[in-house]
Design a protein around this motif. Structure first.
Motif, short mmCIF file in Angstrom:
data_model
loop_
_atom_site.label_atom_id
_atom_site.label_comp_id
_atom_site.label_asym_id
_atom_site.label_seq_id
_atom_site.Cartn_x
_atom_site.Cartn_y
_atom_site.Cartn_z
N ALA A 1 -17.65 77.54 52.63
CA ALA A 1 -18.60 76.71 51.88
C ALA A 1 -17.90 76.04 50.71
CB ALA A 1 -19.75 77.57 51.36
N PHE A 2 -18.10 74.74 50.59
CA PHE A 2 -17.64 73.99 49.43
C PHE A 2 -18.86 73.37 48.76
CE2 PHE A 2 -13.30 73.66 51.34
CZ PHE A 2 -12.59 74.10 50.24
N GLY A 3 -18.77 73.19 47.46
CA GLY A 3 -19.88 72.60 46.71
C GLY A 3 -20.88 73.68 46.31
N GLY B 1 -27.16 76.87 43.30
CA GLY B 1 -26.10 75.89 43.48
C GLY B 1 -24.77 76.33 42.90
N THR B 2 -24.44 77.61 43.04
CA THR B 2 -23.20 78.15 42.48
C THR B 2 -22.02 77.88 43.41
OG1 THR B 2 -23.63 80.30 43.48
CG2 THR B 2 -24.42 79.99 41.23
N THR B 3 -20.84 78.02 42.86
CA THR B 3 -19.62 77.87 43.65
C THR B 3 -19.42 79.13 44.49
OG1 THR B 3 -18.67 76.53 41.88
CG2 THR B 3 -17.14 77.41 43.51
N SER B 4 -19.11 78.95 45.75
CA SER B 4 -18.95 80.09 46.66
C SER B 4 -17.70 80.90 46.32
CB SER B 4 -18.86 79.61 48.11
OG SER B 4 -17.62 78.97 48.34
N PRO B 5 -17.71 82.19 46.65
CA PRO B 5 -16.51 83.01 46.43
C PRO B 5 -15.29 82.46 47.17
CG PRO B 5 -18.39 84.41 46.95
CD PRO B 5 -18.83 82.98 47.16
N GLY C 1 -25.30 73.86 50.60
CA GLY C 1 -26.51 73.99 49.81
C GLY C 1 -27.13 75.35 50.07
N CYS C 2 -28.37 75.36 50.50
CA CYS C 2 -29.07 76.62 50.81
C CYS C 2 -29.03 76.96 52.29
CB CYS C 2 -30.53 76.52 50.36
SG CYS C 2 -30.75 76.42 48.59
#
Length: 152
Positions: free
Chosen positions: A50-52, A58-62, A126-127
């Motif tokens: 996941a990017f974005g 709306g957090t940055t993915s690990p 996104g979600c």
């Protein structure tokens, strides 16, 4: 030998050969190497590409956080190549993003095995969480869709 021990050993060996620190003090060098090693270990085991901004907040993915840390290291290409060999399929997608950015000429050869296996990978935008064929995500990487991620 377990996968975690093997990959930790590979990362440690790469960090010795190609130190990640950019500072002159040995304390800073040790701290930088440790944080890059932690990021590599996280990236190797990531389960979702996941990017974005993702999720409700709306957090940055690990995965993106680990990707950025590896990308900022002085031996990023070698670490991405190690991830491509030893990571989860989702980790390999991050590695391909890094390889494309750092050595675009080797991208197609690097992507070949994952493209041919074409297993389903978990992605998030996104979600929305989805399972997609690896080849679909690799095509987006090749098209440059993720090129701006990790730049700061």
């Amino acid at each position: 030998m377990t996968r975690a021990i093997l990959t930790s050993g590979l990362i440690a060996a790469l960090l010795v050969l190609f130190p990640a620190g950019r500072a002159f003090s040995s304390d800073r060098l040790s701290q930088d190497s440790s944080s890059v090693q932690n990021a590599c270990e996280q990236l190797l085991n990531i389960k979702c590409f996941a990017f974005g901004g993702v999720g409700y907040a709306g957090t940055t993915s690990p995965g993106e956080i680990a990707f950025r840390a590896v990308l900022a290291s002085t031996n990023a290409l070698e670490l991405f190549e190690t991830t491509l060999s030893h990571g989860t399929d989702e980790a390999k997608l991050y590695a391909l993003c890094g390889i494309r950015r750092l050595n675009e000429k080797s991208f197609n050869a690097s992507a070949k095995a994952l493209m041919e296996a074409d297993r389903k990978v978990r992605t998030m935008s996104g979600c929305l969480v989805a399972e997609e064929k690896a080849s679909v995500v690799i095509q987006r990487i090749a098209d440059g869709i993720y090129d701006d991620h990790g730049k700061r």
